[in-house]
Design an enzyme around this catalytic site. Structure first.
Site: not given
Ligand code: SAH
Length: 466
Positions: A245, A267, A381
């Site tokens: 994704d 998405k 998020m």
């Molecule tokens: N499974 C992922 C989270 C998915 S939800 C995890 O464990 O990180 C998606 C959210 O993750 C984004 O809206 C943001 O809040 C956060 N996110 C993912 N990658 C990020 C990054 N490199 N820097 C900051 N926030 C991040």
């Protein structure tokens, strides 16, 4: 090829070690690990060396003589250059192959950089030109070779005769190819020997049909490829199909096998490119074709990643499924900004929360409970709801002066990090034009972040006045 690679059988063979210091000990260790019978010959021995090999070697406390070389299968020479040159010449006359430390011109054989996994040995040589390069290559290869590859070889060996008796010769090679790609090998590498035996018997029983593939649900971490686990890296190189994704960085995808099929099911919020049920169906269909499928997700698959739903769907469809963890955004962003999520003086707990909500609604959270925790809150998020989140927390008793930090694209080249106070969280997000994936960190520890501090006009005036 300027050197001929070969593996020598040293077991119970007489090996001479000429020298009495650490370099001699290093060669002796190597030879001993291959089962050699060691004889040290030199005029003086380091006491530590004597102690280390006391029970495993013979010691001749004198300079080497011609006859010493007669029965030796090989000799390692680790002494001063003049003596080394002399003894290498004697060895040559006696036709004993020698390795002379640091003098490649005198060597009949050199010792490569080695990776050992039980009975698997990988040897790397630069022909003596650049030992440091050989060590670096070794580190690179080591990352790609699973720790349990030895167990895999032993398992295959155990079933060799059975496979021979059941699978006709012209299909055997295919069978083994599928074995190393499929669920049996995945079980062994995951350390599940019982599961492996079961899967092997199943594979032998239906050896004439196409095998089901496997699905690995893999966390890709926050974006920096260096933060991948070794397993994630290896799986990327093995996979036939990669379903990923938006959060997975291009740099990470570029580590995949060049001919792997990549399927984007990304998405953006409010724009669900592919519904979850279609993603699950896709994983099942590809696995049923016998493919090794990776479902690659940003961060960790089980932190706001819907990994749990995918595991359920695959289990229900009888597809073998394995999970590889990843560094979740909170942990990755914290490290990238030197922000300790817990700290003896400021925070005894940390809570990960999703700020996701439909349309204009506020996130549906237990605000009173969250505000009551005088600890660290990390909100995923939550960017588009930052104002509402701050307001609700303050209304439920969290101090408007609580430090906050916002980290966007944490661990990537385009990382942005800002900090301020809870009362101004919304201003902070818009002042820094945060758009990419970002987390909100709320709590005293946020003040410690390596981040640009953004002040309100009032705060700036107050600071200047003070
Ligand atoms: N499974 C992922 C989270 C998915 S939800 C995890 O464990 O990180 C998606 C959210 O993750 C984004 O809206 C943001 O809040 C956060 N996110 C993912 N990658 C990020 C990054 N490199 N820097 C900051 N926030 C991040």
């Amino acid at each position: 090829m300027n050197q001929f690679p070969a593996f020598f059988n040293f077991r119970d063979r007489e090996i001479l070690i000429i020298g009495g210091l650490e370099q001699a000990a290093a060669k002796a260790r190597l030879a001993a690990s291959a089962g050699a019978k060691l004889t040290f010959i030199w005029s003086a021995f380091d006491p530590a060396l004597r102690r280390e090999f006391a029970s495993r070697a013979q010691f001749k406390h004198r300079l080497p003589e011609i006859a010493d070389f007669n029965d030796a299968a090989a000799a390692f020479i680790a002494c001063d250059e003049r003596s080394a040159t002399k003894f290498a010449r004697i060895a040559k006359l006696q036709k004993t192959p020698v390795n002379v430390v640091d003098l490649p011109a005198l060597c009949d054989f050199t010792t490569p950089s080695i990776i050992e996994r039980e009975q698997i040995t990988i040897a790397i040589s630069t022909g003596g030109a650049a030992p440091v390069l050989a060590r670096r290559l070794r580190a690179t290869i080591e990352r790609l070779v699973p720790a349990r590859i030895g167990a895999l070889a032993a398992f295959a060996n155990r079933y060799r005769d059975t496979v021979k008796s059941i699978i006709p010769p012209n299909e055997r090679r295919n069978f083994w190819e599928r074995f190393f790609d499929g669920p049996v090998s995945a079980q062994i590498l995951a350390g599940n020997d019982d599961g492996a035996d079961e899967a092997m018997l199943a594979a032998l029983n239906r050896s004439n049909k196409t095998d089901t593939g496997v699905v690995h649900i893999v966390g890709a971490g926050p974006g920096d490829p260096e933060l991948l686990t070794r397993r994630a890296h290896r799986l990327l190189q093995d996979a036939d199909v990669i379903v990923h994704d938006r959060l997975v960085s291009g740099e990470i995808l570029s580590l995949a096998r060049r001919d792997a099929t990549r399927i984007f099911v990304g998405k953006k919020k409010a724009d669900h490119a592919v519904p979850q049920s279609d993603i699950e169906k896709l994983l099942i269909d590809e696995a049923r074709k016998g493919k090794t499928v990776i479902r690659l997700k940003g961060g960790d698959p089980f932190i706001f990643g819907r990994g749990g739903e995918e595991v359920d769907a695959l289990r229900a469809a009888n597809i073998p499924v394995f999970v590889t963890p990843g560094i979740t955004a909170a942990i990755g962003c914290a490290a990238a900004t030197s922000l300790p999520l817990t700290h003896r003086d400021f925070a005894q707990a940390v809570t990960f929360v999703t700020g996701h909500a439909k349309g204009d609604e506020d996130p549906d959270l237990d605000w009173a409970a969250l505000a009551a925790l005088k600890n660290t809150l990390v909100i995923y998020m939550g960017v588009s709801k930052a104002g509402a989140i701050a307001k609700r927390l303050i209304k439920n008793g969290r101090d408007a002066n609580t430090p906050v930090a916002v980290v966007e694209n944490g661990s990537r080249n385009n990382q942005v990090a800002v900090k301020g106070r809870l009362g101004n969280l919304e201003m902070l997000v818009s002042a820094a034009s945060i758009q990419g994936p970002a987390i909100l960190v709320i709590g005293d520890v946020a003040a410690l972040a390596d981040a640009t501090e953004i002040l309100t006009n009032v705060q700036r005036e107050q600071r200047e006045a003070a």
